[in-house]
Design a protein around this motif. Structure first.
Motif, PDB file in Angstrom:
ATOM      1  N   ASN A 198       1.716  -0.393  -5.579  1.00  0.00           N
ATOM      2  CA  ASN A 198       0.480  -0.502  -5.102  1.00  0.00           C
ATOM      3  C   ASN A 198      -0.499  -1.758  -5.386  1.00  0.00           C
ATOM      4  OD1 ASN A 198       0.084   0.418  -2.779  1.00  0.00           O
ATOM      5  ND2 ASN A 198      -1.655   2.052  -3.322  1.00  0.00           N
ATOM      6  N   PHE A 225       5.127   2.124   0.596  1.00  0.00           N
ATOM      7  CA  PHE A 225       5.669   2.329  -0.320  1.00  0.00           C
ATOM      8  C   PHE A 225       6.451   3.553   0.208  1.00  0.00           C
ATOM      9  CE2 PHE A 225       6.136   5.771  -4.202  1.00  0.00           C
ATOM     10  CZ  PHE A 225       7.188   5.226  -4.876  1.00  0.00           C
ATOM     11  N   ASN A 226       5.807   4.549   0.649  1.00  0.00           N
ATOM     12  CA  ASN A 226       5.963   5.953   1.267  1.00  0.00           C
ATOM     13  C   ASN A 226       7.686   5.692   1.957  1.00  0.00           C
ATOM     14  OD1 ASN A 226       4.842   6.949  -0.593  1.00  0.00           O
ATOM     15  ND2 ASN A 226       3.200   7.477   0.842  1.00  0.00           N
ATOM     16  N   ILE A 257      13.748  11.337  -5.951  1.00  0.00           N
ATOM     17  CA  ILE A 257      12.349  11.179  -5.541  1.00  0.00           C
ATOM     18  C   ILE A 257      10.726  11.362  -6.034  1.00  0.00           C
ATOM     19  CG2 ILE A 257      10.396  11.590  -3.802  1.00  0.00           C
ATOM     20  CD1 ILE A 257      12.550   9.924  -2.955  1.00  0.00           C
ATOM     21  N   ALA A 301      10.609   5.359   0.834  1.00  0.00           N
ATOM     22  CA  ALA A 301      11.139   6.117  -0.238  1.00  0.00           C
ATOM     23  C   ALA A 301      11.327   7.338   1.686  1.00  0.00           C
ATOM     24  CB  ALA A 301       9.267   7.113   0.516  1.00  0.00           C
ATOM     25  N   LYS A 339       4.929   4.020  -7.697  1.00  0.00           N
ATOM     26  CA  LYS A 339       3.150   4.003  -6.797  1.00  0.00           C
ATOM     27  C   LYS A 339       2.245   2.866  -7.400  1.00  0.00           C
ATOM     28  CE  LYS A 339       0.534   5.205  -4.795  1.00  0.00           C
ATOM     29  NZ  LYS A 339      -1.261   5.947  -4.190  1.00  0.00           N
ATOM     30  N   ARG A 340       1.771   3.520  -8.409  1.00  0.00           N
ATOM     31  CA  ARG A 340       0.808   3.188  -9.332  1.00  0.00           C
ATOM     32  C   ARG A 340       0.667   1.555  -9.724  1.00  0.00           C
ATOM     33  NH1 ARG A 340       0.408   8.208 -12.407  1.00  0.00           N
ATOM     34  NH2 ARG A 340       1.703   6.883 -13.529  1.00  0.00           N
ATOM     35  N   LYS A 390       1.017  -1.333  -0.049  1.00  0.00           N
ATOM     36  CA  LYS A 390      -0.020   0.193   0.056  1.00  0.00           C
ATOM     37  C   LYS A 390       0.512   1.189   0.132  1.00  0.00           C
ATOM     38  CE  LYS A 390      -3.997  -1.915   0.573  1.00  0.00           C
ATOM     39  NZ  LYS A 390      -5.205  -1.774  -0.897  1.00  0.00           N
ATOM     40  N   THR A 391       0.364   2.409  -0.041  1.00  0.00           N
ATOM     41  CA  THR A 391       0.970   3.871   0.116  1.00  0.00           C
ATOM     42  C   THR A 391       2.062   3.644   1.026  1.00  0.00           C
ATOM     43  OG1 THR A 391      -0.927   4.113  -1.087  1.00  0.00           O
ATOM     44  CG2 THR A 391       1.230   6.171  -0.232  1.00  0.00           C
ATOM     45  N   HIS A 392       1.346   3.605   1.884  1.00  0.00           N
ATOM     46  CA  HIS A 392       2.208   4.017   3.546  1.00  0.00           C
ATOM     47  C   HIS A 392       3.629   2.930   3.062  1.00  0.00           C
ATOM     48  CE1 HIS A 392      -0.395   0.355   5.149  1.00  0.00           C
ATOM     49  NE2 HIS A 392       0.365  -0.261   5.606  1.00  0.00           N
ATOM     50  N   LYS A 406      11.441  10.691  -9.406  1.00  0.00           N
ATOM     51  CA  LYS A 406      11.499  10.068 -10.703  1.00  0.00           C
ATOM     52  C   LYS A 406      10.505   8.689 -10.159  1.00  0.00           C
ATOM     53  CE  LYS A 406      14.331  11.906 -13.522  1.00  0.00           C
ATOM     54  NZ  LYS A 406      13.506  13.430 -14.705  1.00  0.00           N
ATOM     55  N   ALA A 460       8.433   8.617  -7.540  1.00  0.00           N
ATOM     56  CA  ALA A 460       6.666   8.758  -7.135  1.00  0.00           C
ATOM     57  C   ALA A 460       5.697   7.783  -8.074  1.00  0.00           C
ATOM     58  CB  ALA A 460       6.185  10.145  -7.035  1.00  0.00           C
ATOM     59  N   PRO A 461       5.807   8.145  -9.268  1.00  0.00           N
ATOM     60  CA  PRO A 461       4.907   7.336  -9.822  1.00  0.00           C
ATOM     61  C   PRO A 461       5.011   6.411 -10.259  1.00  0.00           C
ATOM     62  CG  PRO A 461       6.235   9.334 -11.711  1.00  0.00           C
ATOM     63  CD  PRO A 461       6.776   8.921 -10.561  1.00  0.00           C
TER      64      PRO A 461
END
Lengths: 147, 293
Positions: free
Chosen positions: A145, A109-110, A134, A113, A141-142, A105-107, A136, A138-139
Motif C-alpha cells: 500500500n 490489493f483487495n 489469504i 485478493a 498489504k502494509r 491502495k487497499t482496494h 498469510k 494479508a499482512p
C-alpha cells in the motif's frame, strides 16, 4: 506388479500433462504443505489463472499490462509455496521495493485478493486452505500500500 | 406514514452528506473492502453484529473511499416486537456516522400496563464511531486488534410514560470502546467491547432509575465463524444493568449472516433479550436486511 503399474501410471500422467503443456517440471521440497492447492503444479495453474484474471480486471489490469504471465505466475507460486510451508524460495523483489510509487491502495490489493479467491474457487481449493493462504498474504498489504 | 417520513428525513441527511463526499471519492472506486468485512448493522445503527458494534467501520469503503449501509431489522419476541431502520456512512475506513429509529411495540403488555394495546416506544439514535488503532483484517502477524471508540446519543420520546415508571431521563448518551480481530487462518472474528451507559433496555425504557443514575460499564462481545467468505455463524452477548428494578438482564443471540454480494446482506438470529418488564425472558427471531456499498 504394483511397481509396474505405478511406473506406467506415472509415465501416463507425464505424457498427458506434457500434451497439455501444463507441467512445470518442479516440485516443492514439501509438497504435503501445499497438497490442498494441488502441489506446486496446482499453485502454478491457480496463478496462471490469477494473472489472466488480474490482467482483465478493469481496476488493476493496467498495472499488469506488460507483465509476463508465466514469470509472474512462477514468482507468485514460489512465494505462496514459501508462505504455506512448502519450502520453496521466493526470488522476486522485496514487496515494498517492488510496489513503491505505484499508487497502490487497499482496494487494488483487495481486487487482486478477490481474483485469487476466484481462481482458487475455480481450482476447487477448500475454504480452509483458501483462508490459510489469504491469512498469510494479508499482512503484505502494509508493504504494498502507498500510504 | 408520518413516522416513515420522519425516518427518511433523519436518514436522508447522512446519506445526502455521504453522497456528496462520495462523488469526490468516486474516482477512487468503491466497495474496495473484502466481502463481509463491513459487517452488518446493529439494532442501534452502528456497523457490527446485531447487538454489539464492531471496531470495523461500516460499509465497503477503504482508506480513500466512502461506504455506507442502510438496514431494516425486525425482532419478534414472545410479548413485544422491535423494529429498527436506519443508515450509516463510513468515511475513509476511519469514521462512521449512523442513525437508527427504533419502534418497540408493547402489544398486549401495553394493555396490562395501562398504556393501551400496542403502545409503542420510539427512539432515535445518532451514532459516531472512530477507528483509533490497529487493523482487524491485515494485521494478521500482530496481536493488536482494531480498536474503535464510539458514542450513541439516544432520544426517546416517551418522557411522561417513563416518569410515571420512576425513570428520570428520556435522553441519554452511551460511550463505548470496542476491539475486533479477524483470525483469518482460524476463520474467526472476535469482538469485545465495553459500553458506558445508563440505558434501560438499550434506551427504549429511558435512562437511569431508582437503582442508579450514573453511567455504568457493560460488556458486549461476539464471536463469528466464517463458513465461507460469504457466510458467517456466530454468537453475541451484551450485559445490561438493572437501573429500574425489574430484573433487566443479559441479552444474547446466535446468528447466521449471509453476504451474497457487497450490496446486500441478510442476518437471521435466535435472540434472548432477557427479562423486559414482565416476568420471563423475551426470546424470539431477529431478521435484518442490509443494503450496502
Amino acid at each position: 506388479m504394483k511397481k509396474t503399474i505405478l511406473i506406467a501410471l506415472t509415465a501416463a500422467t507425464f505424457a498427458l500433462t506434457g500434451l497439455n503443456g501444463a507441467t512445470f517440471a518442479k516440485a516443492a521440497p514439501n509438497e504435503a504443505a501445499i497438497a490442498g492447492f494441488g502441489g506446486y503444479d496446482g499453485l502454478m495453474k491457480i496463478n496462471l489463472d490469477l494473472v489472466a484474471r488480474v490482467k482483465a480486471n478493469p481496476l488493476i489490469g493496467s498495472l499488469f499490462k506488460d507483465t509476463d504471465a508465466t514469470r509472474l505466475a512462477t514468482l507468485l507460486s514460489d512465494q505462496f509455496c514459501e508462505l504455506l510451508g512448502g519450502g520453496c524460495t521466493y526470488t522476486g523483489n522485496d514487496m515494498k521495493a517492488a510496489h513503491q510509487g505505484m499508487g497502490i491502495k487497499t482496494h487494488h490489493f483487495n481486487a487482486l485478493a478477490e481474483d485469487l479467491q476466484r481462481a482458487m474457487d475455480a481450482a476447487g481449493v477448500s475454504q480452509s486452505e483458501q483462508f490459510r493462504l489469504i491469512g498469510k498474504l494479508a499482512p503484505m498489504k502494509r508493504d504494498i500500500n502507498d500510504q | 406514514m408520518a413516522n416513515l417520513s420522519k425516518v427518511f428525513k433523519y436518514a436522508l441527511a447522512p446519506i445526502a452528506a455521504g453522497l456528496a463526499l462520495t462523488s469526490a471519492a468516486w474516482s477512487q472506486g468503491y466497495s474496495g473492502k473484502l466481502l463481509a468485512t463491513g459487517g452488518v448493522s446493529t439494532v442501534e445503527g452502528a456497523g457490527g453484529g446485531g447487538l454489539a458494534p464492531w471496531a470495523l467501520i461500516t460499509g465497503y469503503g477503504t482508506e480513500n473511499q466512502i461506504g455506507g449501509a442502510a438496514f431494516a431489522t425486525i425482532v419478534n419476541l414472545d410479548d413485544y416486537r422491535l423494529r429498527s431502520v436506519g443508515a450509516a456512512v463510513g468515511f475513509y475506513d476511519r469514521v462512521e456516522i449512523s442513525f437508527a429509529q427504533q419502534a418497540f411495540d408493547t402489544r398486549d403488555v401495553g394493555t396490562a400496563l395501562g398504556l393501551g394495546r400496542g403502545y409503542t416506544f420510539k427512539q432515535n439514535i445518532f451514532g459516531a464511531k472512530v477507528k483509533i488503532a490497529g487493523d482487524a483484517i491485515y494485521d494478521q502477524d500482530r496481536l493488536l486488534p482494531q480498536i474503535s471508540v464510539g458514542v450513541q446519543h439516544k432520544q426517546n420520546d416517551n418522557g411522561n410514560v417513563l416518569a410515571a415508571l420512576g425513570i428520570p431521563h428520556d435522553k441519554g448518551t452511551d460511550y463505548y470502546i470496542t476491539a475486533s480481530k479477524l483470525f483469518i487462518d482460524q476463520r474467526l472474528l472476535a469482538n469485545v467491547g465495553v459500553r458506558f451507559t445508563k440505558a434501560n433496555q438499550i434506551g427504549i425504557l429511558g435512562f437511569g432509575g431508582p437503582n442508579g443514575d450514573k453511567l455504568k460499564p457493560q460488556f458486549e462481545g461476539s464471536l463469528a465463524f466464517l463458513v465461507r467468505r460469504d457466510l458467517a455463524l456466530g454468537v453475541e452477548a451484551r450485559t445490561k444493568r438493572d437501573f429500574i428494578g425489574l430484573d433487566e438482564s443479559t441479552a444474547w443471540d446466535a446468528f447466521v449472516a449471509w453476504f451474497p454480494t457487497k450490496n446486500a446482506s441478510l442476518t437471521v438470529a435466535y435472540v434472548d433479550l432477557g427479562r423486559i418488564v414482565i416476568p420471563g425472558r423475551q426470546r424470539g427471531v431477529y431478521a435484518s436486511l442490509q443494503l450496502s456499498f
